[in-house]
Design an enzyme around this catalytic site. Structure first.
Site, short mmCIF file in Angstrom:
data_model
loop_
_atom_site.label_atom_id
_atom_site.label_comp_id
_atom_site.label_asym_id
_atom_site.label_seq_id
_atom_site.Cartn_x
_atom_site.Cartn_y
_atom_site.Cartn_z
N LYS A 190 0.97 -1.44 -0.18
CA LYS A 190 -0.20 0.24 -0.29
C LYS A 190 0.83 1.23 0.25
O LYS A 190 1.78 1.25 0.71
CB LYS A 190 -0.66 -0.29 0.88
N HIS A 202 2.38 0.75 8.92
CA HIS A 202 1.97 1.86 9.12
C HIS A 202 2.76 2.79 8.57
O HIS A 202 3.95 2.81 9.51
CB HIS A 202 0.98 1.97 9.86
N TYR A 228 -5.80 -0.88 18.96
CA TYR A 228 -5.31 -2.46 18.83
C TYR A 228 -5.21 -2.30 20.51
O TYR A 228 -5.77 -3.01 21.36
CB TYR A 228 -4.51 -3.05 17.90
#
Length: 272
Positions: free
Chosen positions: A158, A246, A255
């Site tokens: 990504k 990330h 989380y």
């Protein structure tokens, strides 16, 4: 669409490609810009008022679509007009805080072990064992697995970025068994004719495996489980951030609400 609008879209796509955007993002952004141009019958988006763009955005079905639309237009104005003033004035939808669905280690283990098809079982193991996304999974090539470093190279994940994530001895042993049976040539998971396994097929594999146990899940559920279970095992958040790809460590904050806080309750201290 007239020739001028089509030309603008093609040039926009070319500039995104040259700037390093992924093919998926190029396709998504181009579609949004094309839709706005068609709706207002113009190829000159600077002439469309902020109020009209805001009204167009409000008619979209989800906040996710609204964010994507604004991201696409911001990219267009930056690359094509060198002016993002108009789009910056439009207020984005407030993010709704949500907690991902996460299953216990025992539940995930039970699901994976119950799958008889070796390719499907390996798909589940790789998703859970590495924390990668569905699109990243179908792009894995055999050469991306580094046995000596126990690492998986995620190429152009990504954001079109390459990173490494864990590929443990346990997973490598499973991959060896899988390879002996299925004999993939280039991609780790291949469909008919040696082509990449489809994203839809991966989704169906995960959905069906969990549904057989009365549970709902998608490939991203296993990514959530990977993250939460590593946090519970006190693995460094920096390491987890790098493995997930990330940009910001704050992305992991959601989380922390899922990590088990312990198994002892005051009720356990009461003698009956």
């Amino acid at each position: 669409m007239d020739d001028e609008r089509q030309g603008k879209i093609e040039l926009f796509s070319q500039k995104m490609r040259a700037t390093g955007y992924s093919s998926r993002t190029i396709s998504t952004y181009s579609a949004f810009v094309r839709s706005v141009m068609d709706s207002f019958g113009t190829s000159r988006l600077l002439r469309v008022s902020s109020d009209k763009i805001y009204a167009y955005s409000s008619e979209l079905k989800s906040d996710s679509s609204r964010h994507q639309l604004l991201n696409a237009l911001k990219c267009y104005f930056r690359l094509m007009e060198n002016n993002t003033t108009k789009i910056n004035k439009i207020e984005r939808p407030k993010k709704k805080e949500s907690i991902p669905m996460v299953y216990s280690i025992a539940q995930v283990q039970r699901v994976i072990k119950s799958v008889k098809n070796i390719k499907h079982r390996t798909i589940l193991s790789v998703l859970y064992g590495t924390g990668i996304r569905r699109e990243e999974l179908i792009n894995i090539e055999l050469s991306h697995i580094n046995r000596s470093r126990e690492a998986l190279r995620v190429v152009e994940g990504k954001g079109n970025k390459t990173r490494e994530t864990v590929c443990s001895k346990t997973l490598i042993a499973q991959l060896d068994t899988y390879w002996k049976v299925c004999r993939p040539k280039k991609y780790l998971f291949e469909g008919v004719g040696g082509e990449r396994y489809s994203a839809e097929s991966v989704y169906n594999v995960v959905k069906r495996a969990f549904a057989n146990h009365g549970l709902k899940a998608s490939p991203h559920t296993l990514r959530h489980c990977f993250t939460t279970h590593l946090l519970e095992a006190d693995v460094s958040t920096r390491k987890i951030q790098k493995m997930l790809g990330h940009k910001r460590i704050t992305t992991l904050e959601v989380y922390s609400k899922l990590v088990k806080i312990g198994s002892l309750s005051p009720l356990d201290l009461i003698s009956y």
